[in-house]
Write a protein that holds these residues in place. Structure first.
Motif, PDB file in Angstrom:
ATOM      1  N   SER A  43      54.457  36.470  19.884  1.00 31.36           N
ATOM      2  CA  SER A  43      54.619  35.382  20.860  1.00 31.36           C
ATOM      3  C   SER A  43      53.274  35.156  21.558  1.00 31.36           C
ATOM      4  CB  SER A  43      55.693  35.746  21.887  1.00 31.36           C
ATOM      5  OG  SER A  43      56.907  36.072  21.270  1.00 31.36           O
ATOM      6  N   PRO A  44      52.365  34.422  20.914  1.00 32.79           N
ATOM      7  CA  PRO A  44      51.044  34.198  21.506  1.00 32.79           C
ATOM      8  C   PRO A  44      50.998  32.932  22.350  1.00 32.79           C
ATOM      9  CG  PRO A  44      51.058  33.405  19.263  1.00 32.79           C
ATOM     10  CD  PRO A  44      52.455  33.902  19.541  1.00 32.79           C
ATOM     11  N   PHE A  45      49.807  32.620  22.868  1.00 32.82           N
ATOM     12  CA  PHE A  45      49.596  31.392  23.633  1.00 32.82           C
ATOM     13  C   PHE A  45      49.677  30.167  22.706  1.00 32.82           C
ATOM     14  CE2 PHE A  45      49.259  33.744  27.251  1.00 32.82           C
ATOM     15  CZ  PHE A  45      48.608  33.140  28.320  1.00 32.82           C
ATOM     16  N   PRO A  46      49.706  28.938  23.271  1.00 34.55           N
ATOM     17  CA  PRO A  46      50.172  27.757  22.524  1.00 34.55           C
ATOM     18  C   PRO A  46      49.524  27.458  21.181  1.00 34.55           C
ATOM     19  CG  PRO A  46      50.075  27.230  24.851  1.00 34.55           C
ATOM     20  CD  PRO A  46      49.463  28.598  24.700  1.00 34.55           C
ATOM     21  N   THR A  47      48.202  27.573  21.050  1.00 27.45           N
ATOM     22  CA  THR A  47      47.534  27.340  19.765  1.00 27.45           C
ATOM     23  C   THR A  47      46.443  28.389  19.600  1.00 27.45           C
ATOM     24  OG1 THR A  47      45.676  25.927  20.486  1.00 27.45           O
ATOM     25  CG2 THR A  47      47.829  24.837  20.149  1.00 27.45           C
TER      26      THR A  47
ATOM     27  N   ARG B 290      41.782  35.272  24.541  1.00 29.05           N
ATOM     28  CA  ARG B 290      41.111  35.923  23.397  1.00 29.05           C
ATOM     29  C   ARG B 290      42.087  36.290  22.275  1.00 29.05           C
ATOM     30  NH1 ARG B 290      37.253  33.679  26.287  1.00 29.05           N
ATOM     31  NH2 ARG B 290      36.544  34.922  28.065  1.00 29.05           N
ATOM     32  N   GLN B 291      43.045  35.416  22.025  1.00 29.45           N
ATOM     33  CA  GLN B 291      43.983  35.599  20.903  1.00 29.45           C
ATOM     34  C   GLN B 291      43.635  34.609  19.797  1.00 29.45           C
ATOM     35  OE1 GLN B 291      47.779  34.705  22.741  1.00 29.45           O
ATOM     36  NE2 GLN B 291      48.455  36.806  22.574  1.00 29.45           N
ATOM     37  N   ASP B 292      43.001  35.057  18.754  1.00 26.54           N
ATOM     38  CA  ASP B 292      42.701  34.196  17.604  1.00 26.54           C
ATOM     39  C   ASP B 292      43.821  34.388  16.590  1.00 26.54           C
ATOM     40  OD1 ASP B 292      41.414  32.515  15.885  1.00 26.54           O
ATOM     41  OD2 ASP B 292      39.693  33.819  15.520  1.00 26.54           O
TER      42      ASP B 292
ATOM     43  N   SER C 191      58.417  41.960  17.158  1.00 26.72           N
ATOM     44  CA  SER C 191      57.711  40.798  17.697  1.00 26.72           C
ATOM     45  C   SER C 191      56.852  41.258  18.866  1.00 26.72           C
ATOM     46  CB  SER C 191      58.693  39.717  18.160  1.00 26.72           C
ATOM     47  OG  SER C 191      57.990  38.575  18.614  1.00 26.72           O
ATOM     48  N   ILE C 192      55.540  41.126  18.717  1.00 25.14           N
ATOM     49  CA  ILE C 192      54.638  41.638  19.751  1.00 25.14           C
ATOM     50  C   ILE C 192      54.348  40.563  20.799  1.00 25.14           C
ATOM     51  CG2 ILE C 192      53.604  43.407  18.288  1.00 25.14           C
ATOM     52  CD1 ILE C 192      51.214  41.542  17.851  1.00 25.14           C
ATOM     53  N   ASP C 193      54.163  41.023  22.011  1.00 19.90           N
ATOM     54  CA  ASP C 193      53.839  40.149  23.132  1.00 19.90           C
ATOM     55  C   ASP C 193      52.749  40.838  23.956  1.00 19.90           C
ATOM     56  OD1 ASP C 193      53.904  38.070  24.924  1.00 19.90           O
ATOM     57  OD2 ASP C 193      55.999  38.309  25.487  1.00 19.90           O
ATOM     58  N   TYR C 194      52.055  40.060  24.779  1.00 16.02           N
ATOM     59  CA  TYR C 194      50.947  40.581  25.590  1.00 16.02           C
ATOM     60  C   TYR C 194      49.916  41.297  24.729  1.00 16.02           C
ATOM     61  CZ  TYR C 194      53.429  39.441  29.911  1.00 16.02           C
ATOM     62  OH  TYR C 194      54.054  38.788  30.944  1.00 16.02           O
TER      63      TYR C 194
ATOM     64  N   MET D  82      54.097  30.247  22.576  1.00 14.73           N
ATOM     65  CA  MET D  82      54.784  29.895  23.826  1.00 14.73           C
ATOM     66  C   MET D  82      54.247  28.566  24.342  1.00 14.73           C
ATOM     67  SD  MET D  82      54.914  33.692  25.582  1.00 14.73           S
ATOM     68  CE  MET D  82      53.120  33.889  25.473  1.00 14.73           C
ATOM     69  N   VAL D  83      54.835  27.487  23.859  1.00 15.83           N
ATOM     70  CA  VAL D  83      54.346  26.140  24.188  1.00 15.83           C
ATOM     71  C   VAL D  83      55.158  25.615  25.377  1.00 15.83           C
ATOM     72  CG1 VAL D  83      53.698  23.907  23.223  1.00 15.83           C
ATOM     73  CG2 VAL D  83      53.863  25.888  21.721  1.00 15.83           C
ATOM     74  N   TYR D  84      54.929  26.229  26.522  1.00 15.30           N
ATOM     75  CA  TYR D  84      55.691  25.898  27.719  1.00 15.30           C
ATOM     76  C   TYR D  84      55.023  24.718  28.435  1.00 15.30           C
ATOM     77  CZ  TYR D  84      57.582  30.646  27.000  1.00 15.30           C
ATOM     78  OH  TYR D  84      58.166  31.783  26.473  1.00 15.30           O
ATOM     79  N   SER D  85      55.512  23.523  28.186  1.00 19.72           N
ATOM     80  CA  SER D  85      54.849  22.332  28.723  1.00 19.72           C
ATOM     81  C   SER D  85      54.822  22.329  30.246  1.00 19.72           C
ATOM     82  CB  SER D  85      55.526  21.060  28.217  1.00 19.72           C
ATOM     83  OG  SER D  85      56.864  20.982  28.689  1.00 19.72           O
TER      84      SER D  85
END
Length: 463
Positions: free
Chosen positions: A254-258, A267-269, A163-166, A281-284
């Motif tokens: 584990s990317p940003f929310p959408t 810049r994560q598509d 699982s990749i992050d950053y 990571m949908v951290y409200s």
């Protein structure tokens, strides 16, 4: 005779098409059933009592762990322990932002690091925090380094996946709740935090499009330049996926929310990544501080993720009932499971028991629905902030504190808010003027819509 033959042919085609669709659905359901439903991110250290942590995870109903260990050999020690408790292990690996190998690469290859619009390299400058040391994804040497690193983890026997992050650039825009921490306002993209301007990337873009993006009046509005940088990140993700899949393991991230938010903010598509599982990571609490943010993101992610990818939802763990409301928002609107950050944050015995019951009930509901979580309620994104009761209550509470000049919740004054008048709109930002008719104080309420979703808000006094 020809008409009869044609009719029989159509019936046969429809029969086999129906059989194919049924088989595909059954295969998808089986795939969902095989995957753990509840995960956690966890740091592993050789001195930690990992057996005790795994026993706790099993008790709570967590059956998958994204484990961050310093070396492949550490996984060789940890994996048999986790598997003893029926817990799958994927290696939680930082890719473009260095972690365990940071100082080594800084010393050997300072030319590998990302460069911002001002021409400053992360090799000798800081963006937000000292550990933000992102590599430039466009460099062949960086790609080879990451590829070899990933392979060394895939060679670990018993590891279930990666699982990749950053896997991104520096945040060109931080979530709104983090702005006060760094004493900044990021109502648009500013040069100091806008990365991806490595000389090799600039030259590659010029070769492809015939101009230097830095010559634009506002490079942040250049859609070709933005997509170009997204594509460099996608290339890294899919290169990793090829290595992981060739090793017969699960590929996750584990990317940003959408995907739309992530493409603007880092810049994560990621809807184009070849993932088996995604844990956005949908951290409200970083964004709107309201559970409706999780619902909106999950609904959008169902549509925008890669079709081969099973959607989960990454949430902040806490000793609070809010955590269960947030899990409901995700699981009722298309997420097939939950990842929490992190198990160590659940300490209250009553919350632990409630969590244990929650995971058992959710798994039973999923099994009863052929391995797929059912959609409950209206599956519609609400983009209008004034129709979000939770958001408006938070804004009203913030105004009460500002009127009182106090951060405490005791004896807050009543307020009577006027109608909201829009006074500015640019890029993803909408600003409104509102008055408290009791104190005669005026406020600016600003909403941010990164990716088209309400992703943040702020209240300021007018000057």
């Amino acid at each position: 005779m020809n008409q009869l033959y044609s009719l029989k042919l159509r019936i046969c085609v429809l029969f086999f098409l129906g059989l194919f669709l049924l088989t595909s659905k059954q295969a998808a359901a089986a795939n969902n059933t095989d995957q753990p439903m509840f995960w956690t991110w966890l740091d592993y250290r050789p001195t930690s009592n990992f057996d005790s942590l795994c026993r706790e995870m099993q008790y709570l109903g967590i059956d998958g762990v994204m484990l961050n260990a310093p070396t492949p050999d550490d996984y060789r020690v940890a994996i048999p322990i986790a598997h003893k408790y029926g817990i799958k292990v994927v290696a939680w690996l930082w890719t473009l932002n260095l972690e365990h190998d940071r100082e080594q690469i800084l010393k050997k290859h300072p030319e590998w690091f990302s460069v911002n619009r001002n021409g400053k390299s992360l090799a000798d400058t800081t963006a937000y925090v000292g550990y933000y040391k992102f590599l430039s994804p466009v460099l062949p040497e960086v790609k080879n380094y990451i590829k070899e690193k990933i392979q060394s983890y895939c060679d670990v026997e018993g590891l279930d996946g990666i699982s990749i992050d950053y896997n991104r650039y520096v945040d060109v825009v931080l979530p709104t709740t983090l702005w006060p921490k760094y004493h900044i306002v990021q109502d648009r993209e500013y040069a100091a935090w806008d990365y991806g301007y490595h000389p090799v990337a600039i030259q590659k873009f010029k070769d492809q499009y015939g101009y230097d993006p830095r010559t634009q009046k506002d490079p942040s509005s250049d859609l070709k330049w933005r997509q170009f940088r997204c594509d460099q990140i996608t290339d890294i993700a899919n290169m990793i996926a090829d290595v992981v899949h060739a090793s017969g393991k699960i590929m996750a991230a584990s990317p940003f929310p959408t995907p739309k938010m992530a493409s603007r903010m880092v810049r994560q598509d990621w809807g184009k990544w070849k993932l088996d599982i995604v844990f956005p990571m949908v951290y409200s609490n970083f964004y709107t501080e309201d559970p409706s943010f999780i619902r909106d993101c999950t609904i959008e992610n169902v549509n925008d993720k890669n079709k081969m990818t099973t959607l989960f939802c990454g949430l902040m763990a806490s000793d609070s009932d809010v955590m269960f409301t947030e899990m409901d928002e995700a699981l009722n609107h298309g997420a097939q499971g939950i990842a929490i950050f992190t198990i160590n944050s659940i300490r209250d015995p009553k919350i632990k028991e409630k969590f244990k019951s929650y995971t058992a009930e959710a798994k039973a509901k999923k099994r009863a629905n052929n391995g797929v979580m059912p959609i409950i309620g209206k599956n519609r994104i609400v983009r209008n902030p004034f129709k979000k009761e939770g958001i408006m209550n938070l804004i009203t509470a913030k105004i009460k504190h500002m009127v009182a000049g106090s951060a405490t919740t005791d004896n807050l004054p009543e307020v009577k808010l006027s109608s909201f008048k829009k006074v500015a709109s640019y890029d993803v930002t909408e600003r409104y003027l509102v008055s408290d008719e009791l104190s005669n104080k005026k406020f600016h309420v600003t909403f941010y819509f990164y990716g088209g979703i309400l992703s943040g808000w702020n209240v300021d006094t007018t000057t």
